[in-house]
Design an enzyme around this catalytic site. Sequence first.
Site, PDB file in Angstrom:
ATOM      1  N   ARG A  38      44.268 -42.180-159.892  1.00  0.00           N
ATOM      2  CA  ARG A  38      43.862 -42.788-161.161  1.00  0.00           C
ATOM      3  C   ARG A  38      42.474 -43.415-161.033  1.00  0.00           C
ATOM      4  O   ARG A  38      41.959 -43.577-159.930  1.00  0.00           O
ATOM      5  CB  ARG A  38      44.871 -43.849-161.607  1.00  0.00           C
ATOM      6  CG  ARG A  38      44.993 -45.039-160.670  1.00  0.00           C
ATOM      7  CD  ARG A  38      46.175 -45.920-161.042  1.00  0.00           C
ATOM      8  NE  ARG A  38      46.272 -47.101-160.200  1.00  0.00           N
ATOM      9  CZ  ARG A  38      45.747 -48.283-160.502  1.00  0.00           C
ATOM     10  NH1 ARG A  38      45.074 -48.434-161.637  1.00  0.00           N
ATOM     11  NH2 ARG A  38      45.883 -49.307-159.688  1.00  0.00           N
ATOM     12  N   GLY A  39      41.898 -43.734-162.175  1.00  0.00           N
ATOM     13  CA  GLY A  39      40.648 -44.463-162.202  1.00  0.00           C
ATOM     14  C   GLY A  39      39.520 -43.768-161.468  1.00  0.00           C
ATOM     15  O   GLY A  39      39.320 -42.551-161.572  1.00  0.00           O
ATOM     16  N   ILE A  40      38.780 -44.563-160.705  1.00  0.00           N
ATOM     17  CA  ILE A  40      37.623 -44.049-159.975  1.00  0.00           C
ATOM     18  C   ILE A  40      38.048 -42.978-158.973  1.00  0.00           C
ATOM     19  O   ILE A  40      37.396 -41.938-158.847  1.00  0.00           O
ATOM     20  CB  ILE A  40      36.898 -45.199-159.256  1.00  0.00           C
ATOM     21  CG1 ILE A  40      36.253 -46.142-160.280  1.00  0.00           C
ATOM     22  CG2 ILE A  40      35.848 -44.664-158.292  1.00  0.00           C
ATOM     23  CD1 ILE A  40      35.700 -47.412-159.666  1.00  0.00           C
ATOM     24  N   GLY A  92      42.538 -49.513-153.308  1.00  0.00           N
ATOM     25  CA  GLY A  92      42.329 -50.960-153.328  1.00  0.00           C
ATOM     26  C   GLY A  92      43.209 -51.629-154.365  1.00  0.00           C
ATOM     27  O   GLY A  92      43.672 -50.988-155.316  1.00  0.00           O
ATOM     28  N   ASP A 150      50.876 -45.031-148.085  1.00  0.00           N
ATOM     29  CA  ASP A 150      50.291 -46.357-148.289  1.00  0.00           C
ATOM     30  C   ASP A 150      49.279 -46.572-147.162  1.00  0.00           C
ATOM     31  O   ASP A 150      49.613 -46.389-145.977  1.00  0.00           O
ATOM     32  CB  ASP A 150      51.405 -47.409-148.221  1.00  0.00           C
ATOM     33  CG  ASP A 150      50.926 -48.810-148.574  1.00  0.00           C
ATOM     34  OD1 ASP A 150      49.800 -49.177-148.198  1.00  0.00           O
ATOM     35  OD2 ASP A 150      51.699 -49.555-149.210  1.00  0.00           O
ATOM     36  N   VAL A 151      48.061 -46.957-147.504  1.00  0.00           N
ATOM     37  CA  VAL A 151      47.019 -47.067-146.480  1.00  0.00           C
ATOM     38  C   VAL A 151      47.312 -48.177-145.468  1.00  0.00           C
ATOM     39  O   VAL A 151      46.679 -48.217-144.406  1.00  0.00           O
ATOM     40  CB  VAL A 151      45.622 -47.294-147.107  1.00  0.00           C
ATOM     41  CG1 VAL A 151      45.185 -46.068-147.892  1.00  0.00           C
ATOM     42  CG2 VAL A 151      45.580 -48.558-147.951  1.00  0.00           C
ATOM     43  N   ARG A 168      50.395 -43.859-153.835  1.00  0.00           N
ATOM     44  CA  ARG A 168      51.677 -44.526-153.633  1.00  0.00           C
ATOM     45  C   ARG A 168      52.653 -44.183-154.752  1.00  0.00           C
ATOM     46  O   ARG A 168      53.852 -44.173-154.542  1.00  0.00           O
ATOM     47  CB  ARG A 168      51.486 -46.039-153.561  1.00  0.00           C
ATOM     48  CG  ARG A 168      50.744 -46.501-152.326  1.00  0.00           C
ATOM     49  CD  ARG A 168      50.789 -48.012-152.175  1.00  0.00           C
ATOM     50  NE  ARG A 168      50.190 -48.700-153.311  1.00  0.00           N
ATOM     51  CZ  ARG A 168      50.168 -50.016-153.468  1.00  0.00           C
ATOM     52  NH1 ARG A 168      50.756 -50.795-152.560  1.00  0.00           N
ATOM     53  NH2 ARG A 168      49.588 -50.573-154.511  1.00  0.00           N
ATOM     54  N   TYR A 220      39.540 -60.602-152.973  1.00  0.00           N
ATOM     55  CA  TYR A 220      38.969 -59.284-153.281  1.00  0.00           C
ATOM     56  C   TYR A 220      37.515 -59.192-152.821  1.00  0.00           C
ATOM     57  O   TYR A 220      37.101 -58.210-152.196  1.00  0.00           O
ATOM     58  CB  TYR A 220      39.078 -59.038-154.777  1.00  0.00           C
ATOM     59  CG  TYR A 220      38.620 -57.676-155.236  1.00  0.00           C
ATOM     60  CD1 TYR A 220      39.398 -56.545-155.019  1.00  0.00           C
ATOM     61  CD2 TYR A 220      37.414 -57.524-155.915  1.00  0.00           C
ATOM     62  CE1 TYR A 220      38.990 -55.303-155.450  1.00  0.00           C
ATOM     63  CE2 TYR A 220      36.996 -56.285-156.353  1.00  0.00           C
ATOM     64  CZ  TYR A 220      37.784 -55.170-156.123  1.00  0.00           C
ATOM     65  OH  TYR A 220      37.367 -53.936-156.554  1.00  0.00           O
TER      66      TYR A 220
END
Length: 245
Positions: A23-25, A88, A59-60, A45, A151
């Site tokens: 998703r996203g970036i 992230g 999962d990283v 995930r 973050y």
Amino acid sequence: MTEPRSPERPASGRSVLITGGNRGIGRAIAEAFIAQGDRVAVTTRAGGAPDGALELKADVTDRAAIDAAFTAAEEAHGPVEVLVANAGITRDTLLLRMGDDDWDDVLATNLTGTYNVTRRAAKGMLRLKRGRIILISSVVGLLGSPGQVNYAASKAGLVGMARSLARELGPRGITTNVVAPGYVDTDMTAVLTDEQKAGIRDQVPLGRYAHPDEVAGTVTWLASDAAAYVTGAVIPVDGGLGMGH
């Protein structure tokens, strides 16, 4: 006399692995590599990899799962030649309200998770004597942001990691760079109120959010032959928000 460049494979058809590519970036980056003919694997995930990508549930923060994901990608596509460490999370709250889990979870995913995947990727790249490592940081890691101590710390840490890796792996033909997006039109920013969004736009010289494709374009450029002599760089894609940092 100019030294000859190290041998490179053609820009298309490479084995690419992107963490958080559903998703996203991350999804935009995966789709950009797929569009130019690369063989793309993405870790997720929750599932939902883009069409044409090999989906790897991992999962990283789980080193065994990451090793298994890389093994599967290598079996399907060959040794990973381009790694994009994008996965992230955020757990935003003010420092005095921040729980230990808020700190630990963000650092474990954003910083230690990146360490896990870059260490695994480097093994294959060192054997190949070539590779591209691209870490997705954030303008927040350069500017700071109230309510995002965890973050910001995790994303700032990626800069030191990348520059150390650039020095360590550069002699073997492996580049390591950082892309630092600003505010991007994704699910993560969709939860902001209209007032918050307007306040952010007012700070951005270009007066708008980025589109995920604009971040993806910078990433694919760093992985291209055109960027073969770029390493240890931090490239902002933030509409000018973080200039000077």
